[in-house]
Design a protein around this motif. Structure first.
Motif, mmCIF file in Angstrom:
data_model
loop_
_atom_site.group_PDB
_atom_site.id
_atom_site.type_symbol
_atom_site.label_atom_id
_atom_site.label_comp_id
_atom_site.label_asym_id
_atom_site.label_seq_id
_atom_site.Cartn_x
_atom_site.Cartn_y
_atom_site.Cartn_z
ATOM 1 N N PRO A 116 -9.866 1.351 22.904
ATOM 2 C CA PRO A 116 -9.346 -0.029 22.865
ATOM 3 C C PRO A 116 -7.835 -0.070 23.070
ATOM 4 O O PRO A 116 -7.117 0.835 22.667
ATOM 5 C CB PRO A 116 -9.682 -0.513 21.446
ATOM 6 N N LYS A 117 -7.402 -1.115 23.703
ATOM 7 C CA LYS A 117 -5.968 -1.426 23.800
ATOM 8 C C LYS A 117 -5.874 -2.910 24.123
ATOM 9 O O LYS A 117 -6.611 -3.401 24.968
ATOM 10 C CB LYS A 117 -5.295 -0.594 24.893
ATOM 11 N N PRO A 118 -4.942 -3.616 23.468
ATOM 12 C CA PRO A 118 -4.944 -5.076 23.642
ATOM 13 C C PRO A 118 -4.380 -5.537 24.987
ATOM 14 O O PRO A 118 -4.820 -6.541 25.530
ATOM 15 C CB PRO A 118 -4.076 -5.568 22.492
ATOM 16 N N ILE A 176 -9.770 5.641 18.981
ATOM 17 C CA ILE A 176 -8.724 4.744 18.467
ATOM 18 C C ILE A 176 -7.363 5.400 18.583
ATOM 19 O O ILE A 176 -7.152 6.490 18.057
ATOM 20 C CB ILE A 176 -9.010 4.393 16.993
ATOM 21 N N GLU A 177 -6.451 4.718 19.243
ATOM 22 C CA GLU A 177 -5.078 5.221 19.318
ATOM 23 C C GLU A 177 -4.210 4.445 18.339
ATOM 24 O O GLU A 177 -4.243 3.206 18.305
ATOM 25 C CB GLU A 177 -4.541 5.053 20.747
ATOM 26 N N ALA A 178 -3.418 5.179 17.589
ATOM 27 C CA ALA A 178 -2.542 4.530 16.605
ATOM 28 C C ALA A 178 -1.644 3.489 17.273
ATOM 29 O O ALA A 178 -1.484 2.374 16.768
ATOM 30 C CB ALA A 178 -1.679 5.570 15.896
ATOM 31 N N ASN A 179 -1.088 3.820 18.410
ATOM 32 C CA ASN A 179 -0.164 2.916 19.088
ATOM 33 C C ASN A 179 -0.878 1.659 19.578
ATOM 34 O O ASN A 179 -0.333 0.557 19.540
ATOM 35 C CB ASN A 179 0.468 3.655 20.270
ATOM 36 N N HIS A 180 -2.099 1.814 20.011
ATOM 37 C CA HIS A 180 -2.863 0.647 20.458
ATOM 38 C C HIS A 180 -3.269 -0.211 19.263
ATOM 39 O O HIS A 180 -3.318 -1.440 19.373
ATOM 40 C CB HIS A 180 -4.090 1.092 21.254
ATOM 41 N N ALA A 181 -3.551 0.438 18.152
ATOM 42 C CA ALA A 181 -3.880 -0.320 16.944
ATOM 43 C C ALA A 181 -2.734 -1.260 16.590
ATOM 44 O O ALA A 181 -2.936 -2.463 16.400
ATOM 45 C CB ALA A 181 -4.157 0.632 15.777
ATOM 46 N N MET A 241 -3.514 10.303 18.215
ATOM 47 C CA MET A 241 -2.618 10.265 17.053
ATOM 48 C C MET A 241 -1.237 9.712 17.339
ATOM 49 O O MET A 241 -0.359 9.764 16.479
ATOM 50 C CB MET A 241 -2.417 11.688 16.534
ATOM 51 N N ASN A 242 -1.004 9.232 18.535
ATOM 52 C CA ASN A 242 0.360 8.839 18.870
ATOM 53 C C ASN A 242 0.668 7.431 18.393
ATOM 54 O O ASN A 242 -0.116 6.512 18.549
ATOM 55 C CB ASN A 242 0.577 8.939 20.370
ATOM 56 N N ARG A 243 1.840 7.304 17.844
ATOM 57 C CA ARG A 243 2.310 6.056 17.248
ATOM 58 C C ARG A 243 3.185 5.272 18.215
ATOM 59 O O ARG A 243 3.676 5.808 19.215
ATOM 60 C CB ARG A 243 3.135 6.370 16.005
ATOM 61 N N TRP A 253 5.778 -2.431 23.326
ATOM 62 C CA TRP A 253 4.996 -1.746 24.342
ATOM 63 C C TRP A 253 4.582 -0.377 23.810
ATOM 64 O O TRP A 253 4.957 0.018 22.706
ATOM 65 C CB TRP A 253 5.773 -1.644 25.656
ATOM 66 N N ASP A 254 3.822 0.309 24.638
ATOM 67 C CA ASP A 254 3.186 1.559 24.252
ATOM 68 C C ASP A 254 4.173 2.709 24.396
ATOM 69 O O ASP A 254 4.405 3.207 25.499
ATOM 70 C CB ASP A 254 2.006 1.761 25.227
ATOM 71 N N THR A 255 4.763 3.131 23.280
ATOM 72 C CA THR A 255 5.767 4.190 23.384
ATOM 73 C C THR A 255 5.142 5.575 23.283
ATOM 74 O O THR A 255 5.788 6.561 23.621
ATOM 75 C CB THR A 255 6.856 4.045 22.307
ATOM 76 N N ASP A 256 3.917 5.649 22.773
ATOM 77 C CA ASP A 256 3.195 6.929 22.738
ATOM 78 C C ASP A 256 4.034 8.055 22.145
ATOM 79 O O ASP A 256 4.199 9.120 22.756
ATOM 80 C CB ASP A 256 2.731 7.291 24.167
ATOM 81 N N GLN A 257 4.535 7.822 20.950
ATOM 82 C CA GLN A 257 5.371 8.835 20.304
ATOM 83 C C GLN A 257 4.538 9.725 19.386
ATOM 84 O O GLN A 257 3.507 9.309 18.860
ATOM 85 C CB GLN A 257 6.475 8.142 19.491
ATOM 86 N N PHE A 279 -3.308 14.186 20.970
ATOM 87 C CA PHE A 279 -1.948 13.665 21.084
ATOM 88 C C PHE A 279 -1.779 13.041 22.459
ATOM 89 O O PHE A 279 -1.478 13.733 23.430
ATOM 90 C CB PHE A 279 -0.915 14.780 20.868
ATOM 91 N N ASP A 280 -1.992 11.735 22.518
ATOM 92 C CA ASP A 280 -1.750 11.009 23.770
ATOM 93 C C ASP A 280 -0.266 10.596 23.740
ATOM 94 O O ASP A 280 0.081 9.429 23.884
ATOM 95 C CB ASP A 280 -2.686 9.796 23.825
ATOM 96 N N ALA A 281 0.562 11.601 23.547
ATOM 97 C CA ALA A 281 1.968 11.395 23.179
ATOM 98 C C ALA A 281 2.880 12.040 24.206
ATOM 99 O O ALA A 281 2.566 13.080 24.766
ATOM 100 C CB ALA A 281 2.224 12.028 21.819
#
Ligand SMILES: [Co+2]
Ligand SMILES: [Co+2]
Ligand SMILES: [Co+2]
Ligand SMILES: [Co+2]
Ligand SMILES: [Co+2]
Ligand SMILES: [Co+2]
Ligand SMILES: [Co+2]
Ligand SMILES: [Co+2]
Lengths: 438, 438, 438, 438
Positions: free
Chosen positions: D233-235, D267-272, D297-299, D306-310, D338-340
């Motif tokens: 998911p991603k909004p 579930i990606e943390a950043n997308h959440a 796990m990327n925040r 926006w999606d910083t994928d840190q 890590f999609d970071a």
């Protein structure tokens, strides 16, 4: 006679391993950190309004807290009962300071004069409690936002009569603060802003606010008050837009009205995030601009767009905030105020303790983390090495204004070499922080 | 030989009823509004970068536009081809101005000197096109954010060598602007901010930026440039935090470095909303602070947290923005720039026309609405009546600093009367706006 | 005897040119649009709570409205006075419908039974007013969020006793709605969500809510109620998270509990934007999923992160929303409710009229714009042509499930040709909308 | 011959006290936590794209990373060099898994067939590397968003030819995943959404997407693939709106197309956080709905839209996320990916290690915190006691559907007693978490 908190024993430091919920695990007030005690660093204050005046109401529901001092007597009797209970709480908690608005401690009267006199009487009560308990006042302030008369602003009201009523309240609240030995005086302009530009003359309102603040500063000096005058930035809520949006905006306002040496900011974590900044950004900005005064430690909720005023609970986040405060030389006459309320569902007396104990412990733990960051020294060294090029004579010449754009451009053109960028090392630095905070 | 836009005829005003998509329905450049022509009020500018340099790339996908000048020749040949096409577009569209960054018009060279010379050569090309077409330059600027060397900032870079390379680019871009008769010079600091406070010394960086801007202003005066120096605020993106967050922040920065009389702001609608403000808020704020310079008319998307740079399309919203500009006396040497890009899926030549025609028509229509608001006069009268109390001698005495807090408080206490608040009439005023805009 | 609104004459349609503020400029109820009257399309409803119960209170300030029915009598007397005044307002305004919560019209009693009886009595009063005036009830609902007993939820409360009390209120509110000829019944779960996951079992709470809603649907059918059961999505506020986050989330919830054919959504513009969507997105989503029921026309403020519940004022925005409603075939038994409150500073009786008149006129004007968009037909034609490829037999075969992934992949591989993308024409389409809305 | 990482030694666990930056302080892969090793719990994966394909480009600037495999050879040679380097990194880091998109590992060819064959060849290379190193594939996926052909969607494209090209890519990527022993297959629909509703038929697009996903599931079963099919998911971003907005929306989509037992979420943390939720909210929601599959796990950055994928860096936050995963029984075939990406300024080879080491250590530390929360047991006990009332026979009767609304309402009316609410104890519970996490 049993009091509201009589079933709760004074809160003591019992160390990280304790199983007791109503005890400090990190806040050991006499523990020395970087040459000062924890108590001296943190100067914790409890706020009167959220813990003793708010009844749990939110925009969609009525009160949930049923405090004994909310009904059953005359307003002045209830105010005295509230003061008694508040000081019982302060004493048991062991935070050395408290803060109040005029209307928190004394009820609005039927006339300006009656309000004025109500406050005078309650200040006596507070003074006796301070005497008895050793509690101190971190700052006082005037509530210029709750009464309907201020719905369109106090100093920025289109009607000068309201400016006058605000002046009376502030004068009285400053007097009260001085009488109670307050160490600062705060102004928060919840209604100093606008709802719609369609009915607003922003230029006029800024000038009114500039004049008002100058009157406050003049009064401070005339009375010989040594405390700091503080503005508390907030971007919006209750107003659509508040003029004290954030620290950088306040700095511009202060310079416009000649006050940048006279007034500092009281930065609230929740207001920082509502303005689109991190808490440490606001602290670092105020420090860089020379206006860092004091802080409100209450956080917001990252998913909510309004001021939730929650107790802090994230140690790594606070460690960075405290690190920047320490790097800036501390807060001087400021302190760590909890402008925080327990959640609307936390309806029991003990919940007030859980909130404050958790907040104080998180700050104490974060202070210890920040201490380690400073003692270790690698973070600060990394930053100063990164900018070391600016300490060379050639670079100082530029900063000192001795090189023109044209001269510099010609030199660069003559040299005709590009520059290789260096890694910003953000991940390494974040890991270094987690060495202490994680 | 067919050109990229040869299938598109020059865009003409055809009135609201036209069924032609490639025509203006509202922008009738010689129509007189409040004593000036539409063209004189709006001073539309097309930006070089979004329409002629951007290839449709976004963070998740590559280019979608396949412009003939993107490949198939040497960089300098392609730059000339791009200039030819851009001026073909400008002419057909009929906007009187354009804007550019140095690197939009001339390619980065292998060395600073080669970049410098590339720019000089392309400025000649642009000058010839201006001569031929009558197009004018609203402003020039230097791109100090795209090349990797500036990844950690230009004026605020921790390495003074980068400050030097930035100085060269800005000097050259100012020279180019002057040679081409540019009416303003803009600085936008996309990398003048920070990614993480962990590696940042904000105080140093602000001082570097203050010095840089002073060098720019000194150079302007030495060269006798009569245009305005403009900063373009933006809160973040590409940097996590940009120092030019919004107009109020820029004002504070300018006062800190003695530049509030020298530099104004170029306000972009999209940047306004990203900073938590409305476009009209930023305009009204800059006007109140005396630093309103020029505007970028491109909007964001209310659901997206980044800079979408879309053409404006909402007349009532823009009417309020233009109303505030007119109330502030207009933009002087500034203008209405479209720092706007067609959507990534709008890949055809004609889409560039649809974007600009729509944007210009919306502005023209909004100007007509604002004209009605001003001619009607009720909005302005409502505001001045609301503050009328401040025009009395008693109130002027307060504003002029002739009454102390104490004196005022005592007067209010002696009078001892409360004040009834008056309705803010927001809904009535919004309906009044819709009388013209709805 | 003078009433609260006795100085205000009934509101009439006077056409766009009228100079009268207390008149409709666009809402001409009998004007026929696409085969139905404006009144039949829009089915406007006034909400009881914001206009007659709310006192202007916000989280930082007390009431500002001083309505005669707020004090000076017993709760039941005041409730009757409120009803009289509300119907005076309804009649003068000329909106055909109203909506209420149980506790808006009848006071909470000392016991469940007393509350139950209070409601019964006030329903009689409302019924008489309806009889007398011809006003109709668009929907009724139960307030399961204001009283402290529901602070942790109603159907989702960890305590089943609260579920029971909620069941009583909903049964009674459904009965009241049926007795008054209500055309729908709404549930909004302000406390059906959580404050912290730390004390929440989401799986249990969803199951409780699913059961509760099934009980409501069963009761509806048993009583032969023909109206629609509606859920009103909102992402958060007052709860940190509400389970009815948005239309897509509600759809998933309904399918999980077997209710997607039984229950629809009441979409509020302000809730749409708080959930990160546009109003028209929520409408189009609900339409695509077959659960579009009714709408609340009140907007938020793009700069504010909470529910401001303002009257709509932007015609182009609403025109898109209404366009999607019309394309979906209209709202059936639903209508256009103003869940809107005048601003806290709009304290006069006439402000209630300005708010509603402006809102109704904006909707009427937007309906006319949407009519033009539909009559013109180019927008819809553009969309259907864009997807025309899917109407071919080869494409239908895929959609109907007669081609496997493998088969399709092999076909594509065998053909071995790429596909050129076509322009999305967003700017052209936006200009086309502005042809009608701008 | 020196490789890109030859100066970096394999990363080892050295314990919390180590002063070595390139070592694990918490991730001790064989340490047993709640009956499984850390490696078995966390199943870390490195993503191919951010670390080996991304060049540091952002919307305002070009690449900053100068990796040897970015230029200097044919696309296929560079792809092999990239694979060699990636596996050198994987081995030295010691994460057991990796993930890839088809286009990350093999270049797009001139025709579909060439792309197909390029992938086949690189899969051989990857297979050899896996054989040699013992690395495993957590999941594969197809990139249906970067190429311009997919600018208007893949499965949801208005043109069925694009659906076909997407089917080919997904079939091939599934085949590649199966050949390499991948344990899951992921679909992320970056372009499966819309830019403007004006050119979109949402109902059609949802049906196309439903059909596509059913084809994927049918293919999986036909081939006997035992892994899990996952949607991420991603909004929004790159699309204005993506149909897979969040877990609750995906659940509704899956039920609509009969897939809720077949497909889970990644579930990606950043997308959440971009969707307005906390990471733990998304995890708890997916768990409650039975679709929790795997996590990225990327925040993000709380101040950026926006999606910083840190890389994650906040232990208390992650501890809550991992606590909910453990309470839900773990991730099954899923893992911690890590999609970071390292920050754009982190240009050195070692920065890739700092990012991943920090991320892995934070997860390991958070796992230990979550272990303590579970062993302690008070949190879980508090929740189950809070809902204990629902375990009584009377309450079960309600949940089981044996009581009607009417019956329940009548019972409550007959009993006629109110219910006192109980404290939600949020502050106490947060303090309890900090006992382990603070
Ligand atoms: Co606050
Ligand atoms: Co505060
Ligand atoms: Co922009
Ligand atoms: Co701009
Ligand atoms: Co609302
Ligand atoms: Co509503
Ligand atoms: Co992401
Ligand atoms: Co991801």
């Amino acid at each position: 006679m049993t009091s509201y908190f009589s079933h709760i024993a004074p809160i003591r430091y019992q160390g990280p391993a304790t199983d007791e919920a109503l005890a400090f695990r990190h806040y050991d007030k006499d523990r020395v950190v970087l040459g000062k005690t924890m108590a001296e660093h943190l100067r914790f204050a409890v706020c009167y309004w959220h813990s003793f005046c708010w009844n749990g109401l939110d925009p969609f529901g009525g009160g949930t807290f049923e405090r004994p001092w909310f009904q059953g007597g005359s307003p002045m009797e209830l105010a005295r009962q509230k003061a008694d209970t508040a000081f019982e709480f302060f004493e048991k908690l062991g935070a050395p300071y408290y803060c109040f608005h005029d209307r928190d401690v004394a009820p609005e009267g039927a006339t300006p004069k009656e309000s004025h006199e109500n406050l005078l009487r309650l200040v006596d009560v507070l003074g006796e409690h301070q005497q008895r308990t050793g509690m101190k006042l971190l700052w006082g302030t005037a509530n210029l936002f709750s009464h309907r008369r201020f719905m369109a602003g106090a100093a920025t009201n289109p009607d000068p009569e309201l400016f006058g009523l605000a002046a009376l309240q502030v004068r009285d609240a400053m007097d009260a603060t001085m009488r109670l030995g307050g160490e600062n005086y705060v102004l928060w302009g919840g209604r100093e802003g606008y709802e719609t530009l369609l009915n607003t003359d922003m230029g006029r309102e800024l000038d009114q606010m500039g004049r008002f603040l100058n009157m406050v500063v003049e009064y401070k000096h005339r009375k010989g008050f040594k405390g700091t005058i503080l503005l508390e930035p907030k971007p919006r809520e209750p107003s659509k837009h508040q003029y004290d949006f954030d620290s950088a905006t306040v700095y511009g306002f202060l310079t416009r009205y000649g006050l940048e040496k006279e007034v500092k900011v009281n930065i609230e974590a929740n207001h920082a995030t509502l303005s689109g900044h991190s808490f440490e950004h606001e602290i670092a900005t105020a420090a860089a601009l020379g206006i860092l005064g004091s802080i409100d430690m209450n956080r917001g909720d990252p998913q909510l767009g309004w001021d939730t005023d929650q107790f802090p609970n994230n140690v790594p986040e606070l460690a960075l905030a405290i690190y920047h405060i320490l790097q800036a030389g501390g807060l001087g006459s400021g302190g760590f105020n909890f402008d925080a309320k327990v959640r609307r569902q936390s309806i029991d007396a003990e919940d007030l303790f859980h909130g404050h104990i958790g907040g104080m412990d998180v700050c104490a733990r974060a202070l210890l983390v920040a201490e380690q960051m400073i003692v270790d020294g690698r973070l600060a060294a990394h930053v100063s090495q990164r900018y070391a090029g600016w300490d060379t004579p050639a670079a100082r010449e530029i900063l000192d204004g001795r090189v023109s754009l044209d001269q510099l451009a010609d030199r660069v053109l003559a040299r005709n070499t590009d520059v290789a960028p260096r890694s910003g090392r953000q991940e390494y630095l974040e890991n270094l922080v987690n060495r202490f905070a994680g």
